[in-house]
Design a protein around this motif. Sequence first.
Motif, PDB file in Angstrom:
ATOM      1  N   LEU A   1       1.145  -1.250  -0.166  1.00  0.00           N
ATOM      2  CA  LEU A   1      -0.412  -0.027   0.266  1.00  0.00           C
ATOM      3  C   LEU A   1       1.536   0.650   0.102  1.00  0.00           C
ATOM      4  O   LEU A   1       0.834   2.327  -0.823  1.00  0.00           O
ATOM      5  N   GLY A   2       2.122   0.899   0.660  1.00  0.00           N
ATOM      6  CA  GLY A   2       2.383   2.587   0.818  1.00  0.00           C
ATOM      7  C   GLY A   2       3.402   2.672  -0.470  1.00  0.00           C
ATOM      8  O   GLY A   2       3.730   3.457  -1.241  1.00  0.00           O
ATOM      9  N   THR A   3       3.454   1.523  -1.079  1.00  0.00           N
ATOM     10  CA  THR A   3       4.752   1.578  -2.038  1.00  0.00           C
ATOM     11  C   THR A   3       3.463   2.078  -3.876  1.00  0.00           C
ATOM     12  O   THR A   3       3.964   3.167  -4.811  1.00  0.00           O
ATOM     13  N   ILE A   4       1.750   2.153  -3.714  1.00  0.00           N
ATOM     14  CA  ILE A   4       1.334   2.147  -4.346  1.00  0.00           C
ATOM     15  C   ILE A   4       0.855   3.703  -4.247  1.00  0.00           C
ATOM     16  O   ILE A   4       0.800   4.399  -5.275  1.00  0.00           O
ATOM     17  N   SER A   5       0.958   3.878  -2.998  1.00  0.00           N
ATOM     18  CA  SER A   5       0.957   6.041  -2.063  1.00  0.00           C
ATOM     19  C   SER A   5       1.725   6.271  -3.276  1.00  0.00           C
ATOM     20  O   SER A   5       1.703   7.791  -3.614  1.00  0.00           O
ATOM     21  N   SER A   6       2.992   6.227  -2.826  1.00  0.00           N
ATOM     22  CA  SER A   6       3.962   7.022  -4.152  1.00  0.00           C
ATOM     23  C   SER A   6       4.164   6.751  -4.876  1.00  0.00           C
ATOM     24  O   SER A   6       5.750   6.866  -5.541  1.00  0.00           O
ATOM     25  N   LEU A   7       3.798   5.789  -5.704  1.00  0.00           N
ATOM     26  CA  LEU A   7       3.786   5.944  -7.460  1.00  0.00           C
ATOM     27  C   LEU A   7       3.655   7.069  -7.638  1.00  0.00           C
ATOM     28  O   LEU A   7       2.097   7.833  -7.708  1.00  0.00           O
ATOM     29  N   PRO A   8       4.936   7.734  -8.808  1.00  0.00           N
ATOM     30  CA  PRO A   8       4.281   9.330  -9.073  1.00  0.00           C
ATOM     31  C   PRO A   8       3.297   8.979 -10.104  1.00  0.00           C
ATOM     32  O   PRO A   8       3.207  10.556 -10.412  1.00  0.00           O
ATOM     33  N   THR A   9       3.940   8.633 -10.956  1.00  0.00           N
ATOM     34  CA  THR A   9       2.847   8.820 -12.744  1.00  0.00           C
ATOM     35  C   THR A   9       2.571   7.498 -13.219  1.00  0.00           C
ATOM     36  O   THR A   9       2.738   6.815 -12.455  1.00  0.00           O
ATOM     37  N   LEU A  10       1.846   7.508 -13.652  1.00  0.00           N
ATOM     38  CA  LEU A  10       1.373   6.797 -14.294  1.00  0.00           C
ATOM     39  C   LEU A  10       1.792   5.780 -15.017  1.00  0.00           C
ATOM     40  O   LEU A  10       1.886   4.509 -15.102  1.00  0.00           O
ATOM     41  N   ASP A  11       2.817   6.156 -15.891  1.00  0.00           N
ATOM     42  CA  ASP A  11       3.753   5.261 -16.757  1.00  0.00           C
ATOM     43  C   ASP A  11       4.857   4.489 -15.362  1.00  0.00           C
ATOM     44  O   ASP A  11       4.688   2.997 -15.210  1.00  0.00           O
ATOM     45  N   ALA A  12       4.939   5.228 -13.891  1.00  0.00           N
ATOM     46  CA  ALA A  12       5.535   4.682 -13.384  1.00  0.00           C
ATOM     47  C   ALA A  12       4.635   3.137 -12.844  1.00  0.00           C
ATOM     48  O   ALA A  12       4.698   2.364 -12.077  1.00  0.00           O
ATOM     49  N   LEU A  13       3.354   3.808 -12.649  1.00  0.00           N
ATOM     50  CA  LEU A  13       2.217   2.458 -12.535  1.00  0.00           C
ATOM     51  C   LEU A  13       1.939   1.446 -12.887  1.00  0.00           C
ATOM     52  O   LEU A  13       1.981   0.402 -13.037  1.00  0.00           O
ATOM     53  N   ARG A  14       2.283   1.740 -14.098  1.00  0.00           N
ATOM     54  CA  ARG A  14       1.919   1.026 -15.449  1.00  0.00           C
ATOM     55  C   ARG A  14       3.092  -0.400 -15.086  1.00  0.00           C
ATOM     56  O   ARG A  14       3.648  -1.811 -15.401  1.00  0.00           O
ATOM     57  N   GLU A  15       4.727   0.737 -14.920  1.00  0.00           N
ATOM     58  CA  GLU A  15       5.321  -0.632 -14.221  1.00  0.00           C
ATOM     59  C   GLU A  15       5.696  -1.380 -13.330  1.00  0.00           C
ATOM     60  O   GLU A  15       5.841  -2.572 -13.580  1.00  0.00           O
ATOM     61  N   ALA A  16       4.842  -1.085 -12.190  1.00  0.00           N
ATOM     62  CA  ALA A  16       5.537  -1.401 -11.195  1.00  0.00           C
ATOM     63  C   ALA A  16       4.052  -2.714 -11.101  1.00  0.00           C
ATOM     64  O   ALA A  16       3.819  -3.792 -10.168  1.00  0.00           O
ATOM     65  N   GLU A  17       2.298  -2.489 -12.091  1.00  0.00           N
ATOM     66  CA  GLU A  17       2.089  -3.160 -12.226  1.00  0.00           C
ATOM     67  C   GLU A  17       2.163  -4.509 -11.435  1.00  0.00           C
ATOM     68  O   GLU A  17       1.200  -5.209 -10.491  1.00  0.00           O
ATOM     69  N   PRO A  18       2.720  -5.933 -12.011  1.00  0.00           N
ATOM     70  CA  PRO A  18       2.818  -7.093 -12.399  1.00  0.00           C
ATOM     71  C   PRO A  18       3.477  -6.949 -10.753  1.00  0.00           C
ATOM     72  O   PRO A  18       2.965  -7.959 -10.472  1.00  0.00           O
ATOM     73  N   ALA A  19       4.416  -6.936 -10.863  1.00  0.00           N
ATOM     74  CA  ALA A  19       5.166  -6.118  -9.362  1.00  0.00           C
ATOM     75  C   ALA A  19       3.747  -6.442  -7.716  1.00  0.00           C
ATOM     76  O   ALA A  19       4.155  -7.294  -6.893  1.00  0.00           O
ATOM     77  N   ILE A  20       3.743  -5.528  -8.378  1.00  0.00           N
ATOM     78  CA  ILE A  20       1.665  -5.259  -7.049  1.00  0.00           C
ATOM     79  C   ILE A  20       0.919  -6.299  -7.441  1.00  0.00           C
ATOM     80  O   ILE A  20      -0.051  -7.067  -6.205  1.00  0.00           O
ATOM     81  N   VAL A  21       0.334  -6.071  -8.810  1.00  0.00           N
ATOM     82  CA  VAL A  21      -1.474  -6.979  -8.272  1.00  0.00           C
ATOM     83  C   VAL A  21      -0.965  -8.315  -8.963  1.00  0.00           C
ATOM     84  O   VAL A  21      -2.543  -8.881  -9.791  1.00  0.00           O
ATOM     85  N   GLY A  22       0.172  -8.238 -10.185  1.00  0.00           N
ATOM     86  CA  GLY A  22       0.041  -8.997 -11.718  1.00  0.00           C
ATOM     87  C   GLY A  22       0.482 -10.703 -10.943  1.00  0.00           C
ATOM     88  O   GLY A  22       0.909 -10.633  -9.746  1.00  0.00           O
ATOM     89  N   LYS A  23       0.557 -11.469 -12.031  1.00  0.00           N
ATOM     90  CA  LYS A  23       1.483 -12.594 -11.303  1.00  0.00           C
ATOM     91  C   LYS A  23       2.649 -13.110 -10.005  1.00  0.00           C
ATOM     92  O   LYS A  23       3.289 -13.894  -9.987  1.00  0.00           O
ATOM     93  N   ARG A  24       3.540 -11.349 -11.019  1.00  0.00           N
ATOM     94  CA  ARG A  24       4.905 -11.965 -10.627  1.00  0.00           C
ATOM     95  C   ARG A  24       4.699 -11.116  -8.876  1.00  0.00           C
ATOM     96  O   ARG A  24       5.890 -10.825  -8.417  1.00  0.00           O
ATOM     97  N   SER A  25       3.195 -10.713  -8.310  1.00  0.00           N
ATOM     98  CA  SER A  25       3.645 -10.233  -7.141  1.00  0.00           C
ATOM     99  C   SER A  25       3.430 -10.919  -6.462  1.00  0.00           C
ATOM    100  O   SER A  25       3.211 -12.627  -5.730  1.00  0.00           O
ATOM    101  N   ILE A  26       3.925 -10.404  -4.657  1.00  0.00           N
ATOM    102  CA  ILE A  26       4.121 -11.179  -3.546  1.00  0.00           C
ATOM    103  C   ILE A  26       3.167 -11.890  -2.906  1.00  0.00           C
ATOM    104  O   ILE A  26       2.857 -13.123  -2.746  1.00  0.00           O
ATOM    105  N   LEU A  27       1.729 -11.392  -3.552  1.00  0.00           N
ATOM    106  CA  LEU A  27       0.133 -11.839  -2.770  1.00  0.00           C
ATOM    107  C   LEU A  27       0.447 -13.351  -3.514  1.00  0.00           C
ATOM    108  O   LEU A  27      -0.389 -14.249  -3.705  1.00  0.00           O
TER     109      LEU A  27
END
Length: 357
Positions: free
Chosen positions: A17-43
């Motif tokens: 949740l901390g990482t999500i709230s610190s994503l500065p731009t849409l580009d950064a968000l797109r880049e971080a997507e697999p690690a946060i909600v994708g198949k490669r995420s910790i969850l």
Amino acid sequence: MTSPPLADLAAQKAELLGTISSLPTLDALREAEPAIVGKRSILAALQKSLGSLEPDERRNAGALLQEARREVETAFAQRREMLSRSARAELLEADRLDLGDVVVSAVRVPPSQGHPNLVATTQRELEDVFVGMGFTVADGPEVESDWYNFEALNIPPAHPARGLWDTFYVELGEPETVVLRTHTSPTQIHLMEAAVANGTLPIHSVMPGRCYRRDTPDASHLPTFHQIEGLVVDRGISFADLAGVIETFTRAYFGADIASRLRPGYFPFTEPSAEFEITCTICRGDGCRTCSQTGWLELGGSGMLDPAVLDAVGIDGEQWSGFAFGFGIDRCAQMRHQIGDMRALIENDTRFLRQFT
Ligand code: PHE
């Protein structure tokens, strides 16, 4: 009791949740997507590890994990929404025209502007041609007495020639008969009377205006139409002057390949009289349906001023002579622009009218 694979779930969730709230731009968000909600995420990895647990534990841990995922996904979606909203706002700000305090809010469609009808334009062009030849432009009334429309023009009451100009009579009672003028010729009389009264002869004038006849509208007639009258009263004027003026006008207005000719005719107020014809503008003289195979089109009438007319206005025919001509303005427009049906001029169909701006 929390099973080993999910021991750090709360901390891992908090970190995500901390990482999500610190994503500065849409580009950064797109880049971080697999690690946060994708198949490669910790969850997702934790989800897989649940397979090693006892069924009871698995159900319990699964529910916890599910809830954590939902929370993370919701936070991620909200962050995306927020970032795209501010990106849009930035774009709009960049596109804004900088006009100081003025903010452009919508495109303004310019108001559509009208233009004179083809008949009005034609009248002006005809006036221009005659002014260029040294004529002045004069005006006359559309409602005339019988005297001006007929009698002064050598058309006595009950004369058969009145049939040529059968018209609308206006009932005003005795003593005068009032008519809507059937031609612009009565304006000749007004001009000559005024010139005699004011001692301003000679006259070189054209008189355009609206006329009325009891005609049924067809392809070449309108009951309300326009004429332009020409009048010259001067010393030593001959038929050659008339022919010269008509020919000069014709070439100037219709173009060098259109000529004029005068054919013997009859009008009560001119002697001799002539029909004024021009080369057919459709076939250029070869002969076609419009000109009945003659190569010529009739435009109007003309002739030398009849002595009876000069008498009627008190001009001395020993000193002065002159000529007159008159032709249709609507007809001129029709011939010059090759308009098949004259009624188009008054039907107000903008698809037609717009062609003559
Ligand atoms: N007034 C005549 C007509 O309307 C035309 C004309 C004008 C003829 C002047 C001769 C001279 O038919």
